[in-house]
Design a protein around this motif. Structure first.
Motif, PDB file in Angstrom:
ATOM      1  N   ASP A 316       0.833  -1.210   0.000  1.00  0.00           N
ATOM      2  CA  ASP A 316       0.000   0.000   0.000  1.00  0.00           C
ATOM      3  C   ASP A 316       0.862   1.252   0.000  1.00  0.00           C
ATOM      4  OD1 ASP A 316      -2.286  -1.511  -0.017  1.00  0.00           O
ATOM      5  OD2 ASP A 316      -2.604  -1.422   2.144  1.00  0.00           O
ATOM      6  N   ALA A 319       2.458   1.770  -3.369  1.00  0.00           N
ATOM      7  CA  ALA A 319       1.482   2.274  -4.332  1.00  0.00           C
ATOM      8  C   ALA A 319       1.260   3.773  -4.154  1.00  0.00           C
ATOM      9  CB  ALA A 319       0.164   1.513  -4.168  1.00  0.00           C
ATOM     10  N   ARG A 320       1.122   4.209  -2.881  1.00  0.00           N
ATOM     11  CA  ARG A 320       0.930   5.649  -2.629  1.00  0.00           C
ATOM     12  C   ARG A 320       2.156   6.440  -3.066  1.00  0.00           C
ATOM     13  NH1 ARG A 320      -1.156   3.661   2.263  1.00  0.00           N
ATOM     14  NH2 ARG A 320       0.742   4.312   3.366  1.00  0.00           N
ATOM     15  N   ILE A 324       0.340   4.691  -7.972  1.00  0.00           N
ATOM     16  CA  ILE A 324      -0.276   3.623  -8.751  1.00  0.00           C
ATOM     17  C   ILE A 324      -1.190   2.807  -7.840  1.00  0.00           C
ATOM     18  CG2 ILE A 324       1.626   3.485 -10.391  1.00  0.00           C
ATOM     19  CD1 ILE A 324       2.705   1.106  -8.882  1.00  0.00           C
ATOM     20  N   GLU A 325      -1.935   1.885  -8.426  1.00  0.00           N
ATOM     21  CA  GLU A 325      -2.820   1.034  -7.647  1.00  0.00           C
ATOM     22  C   GLU A 325      -2.015  -0.050  -6.917  1.00  0.00           C
ATOM     23  OE1 GLU A 325      -6.021   1.424  -7.204  1.00  0.00           O
ATOM     24  OE2 GLU A 325      -6.155   3.152  -8.555  1.00  0.00           O
ATOM     25  N   THR A 326      -2.557  -0.474  -5.775  1.00  0.00           N
ATOM     26  CA  THR A 326      -1.898  -1.546  -5.024  1.00  0.00           C
ATOM     27  C   THR A 326      -1.816  -2.826  -5.858  1.00  0.00           C
ATOM     28  OG1 THR A 326      -2.724  -0.632  -2.949  1.00  0.00           O
ATOM     29  CG2 THR A 326      -1.954  -2.910  -2.911  1.00  0.00           C
ATOM     30  N   THR A 327      -2.845  -3.068  -6.662  1.00  0.00           N
ATOM     31  CA  THR A 327      -2.820  -4.269  -7.510  1.00  0.00           C
ATOM     32  C   THR A 327      -1.680  -4.227  -8.519  1.00  0.00           C
ATOM     33  OG1 THR A 327      -4.442  -3.183  -8.976  1.00  0.00           O
ATOM     34  CG2 THR A 327      -5.291  -4.722  -7.291  1.00  0.00           C
ATOM     35  N   ALA A 328      -1.307  -3.011  -8.954  1.00  0.00           N
ATOM     36  CA  ALA A 328      -0.186  -2.877  -9.894  1.00  0.00           C
ATOM     37  C   ALA A 328       1.117  -3.281  -9.217  1.00  0.00           C
ATOM     38  CB  ALA A 328      -0.094  -1.451 -10.420  1.00  0.00           C
TER      39      ALA A 328
END
Length: 361
Positions: A316, A319-320, A324-328
């Motif tokens: 997480d 991503a922040r 980008i998204e956490t899934t990325a």
């Protein structure tokens, strides 16, 4: 984050004073064993490092000068603090900005390096012990039994050296084992000619030669011409072992091109052959040593994810940080696991750490 941090005001004096008290108390016992001047310097450097780390951690990342100013430090004190943090692995510089590394992650890196050093020293000690046992239990008794005379001849100048080498090569029947501290100017062509005659030729070179494109290319050419090439971390000296009955060494340290010593006599030559075998077994075949490293194939996003992961960031938080998204982030980790044949994030980090300089990220 405190109100003072949000408002851009950092209580540098309070932080420095409190930090100095903490550092003094933490280092009181070991400091009793060093000189007073060194105690004071170490305290000041550590206090500056802690102040810089606190500001950098509070802001997430930032410019070195900006962080130092907010910490109330400048000049040599700030430089000493940054040096201390870098030595302890608590910061990294990425895109001109400082990023903090969690202390537990830095500790794991330090312990990993210590373990690797211990393992390397153990392997070296085992190799030395193996060679020593062979020399003491095999070759020395054989020499005592046979009382064979050892002949030692010295050849000075290139002409005398070349003539002696031509004479030895003319009678060579089976094997030639060579070790070089560097790329001898005429060695590759001569070794290749012997290999074409059906002689088994092995050549050892220092691993550092792979970092020079021209030298690495010559090693590959030599391998393509039939010479078996391996690289090793350290080559103690130049050596040529002919058919396990003749050894040629540089007449003066590192200067085999100008003079040469020739040693004949099975007992002593077998000792040199045993030493060579010890090097050879610890060396890496050129085909593996020159393989393309995994990190050379990483995309910029993968490098950024790996860098932040090794800083101790969660998915997480990564991503922040990257927007980008956490899934990325999870997709990147899954791709790296498949590419490296790793079963976990930890194994990904371990495999990359073995071949990767942090500066490559």
């Amino acid at each position: 984050m405190t109100d003072d941090v949000r408002d851009g005001r950092w209580k540098s004096k309070a932080v420095t004073s409190e930090t100095m008290d903490i550092v003094t108390e933490a280092l009181r016992a070991p400091m009793g064993r060093v000189a007073a001047a060194r105690q004071r310097d170490e305290l000041r450097d550590m206090a500056a490092a802690v102040a810089l780390y606190e500001v950098a951690a509070a802001y997430g990342s930032g410019d070195c000068e900006d962080i130092a100013r907010k910490a109330g430090l400048e000049g040599e004190r700030a430089a000493a603090g940054w040096r201390t943090l870098q030595e302890m692995g608590l910061i990294r510089i990425a895109d001109g900005r400082v990023e903090t590394v969690d202390p537990e992650t830095a500790l794991a890196v330090v312990m990993g390096r210590y373990t690797a050093n211990v393992q390397e020293q153990l392997q070296s000690a085992l190799a030395v012990n193996d060679a020593t046992q062979k020399l003491l239990t095999v070759f020395r008794p054989a020499a005592a039994r046979r009382q064979e005379q050892v002949a030692v001849d010295q050849f000075t100048g290139p002409a005398g050296r070349d003539r002696a080498l031509r004479d030895i090569a003319a009678t060579l029947r089976d094997t030639l084992d060579t070790a070089y501290q560097g790329m001898a100017c005429d060695a590759p062509e001569g070794l290749a000619r012997l290999a074409r005659r059906g002689i088994r030729v092995r050549a050892l070179y220092p691993r550092t030669m792979l970092s020079a494109p021209g030298q690495a290319r010559r090693l590959q050419d030599l391998s393509d011409m039939g010479v078996t090439v391996r690289v090793v971390d350290h080559v103690a000296h130049d050596m040529m072992v002919f058919d396990r009955h003749t050894v040629c060494l540089p007449g003066s340290l590192g200067d085999i091109s100008e003079s040469m010593i020739r040693i004949r006599g099975a007992v002593l030559v077998q000792s040199f052959a045993s030493i060579y075998e010890s090097y050879w077994q610890r060396a890496t075949p050129l085909s593996r040593a020159g393989a393309r490293p995994h990190h050379a194939e990483m995309s910029p996003q993968e490098r950024a994810v790996v860098r932040l992961m090794t800083n101790g960031y969660s998915d997480d938080r990564i991503a922040r940080k990257l927007g980008i998204e956490t899934t990325a982030v999870q997709d990147v980790m899954t791709s790296l696991m498949e590419r490296l044949g790793a079963g976990s994030r930890f194994e990904v980090g371990y495999k990359l750490a073995r071949e990767l300089d942090p500066r490559d990220l």
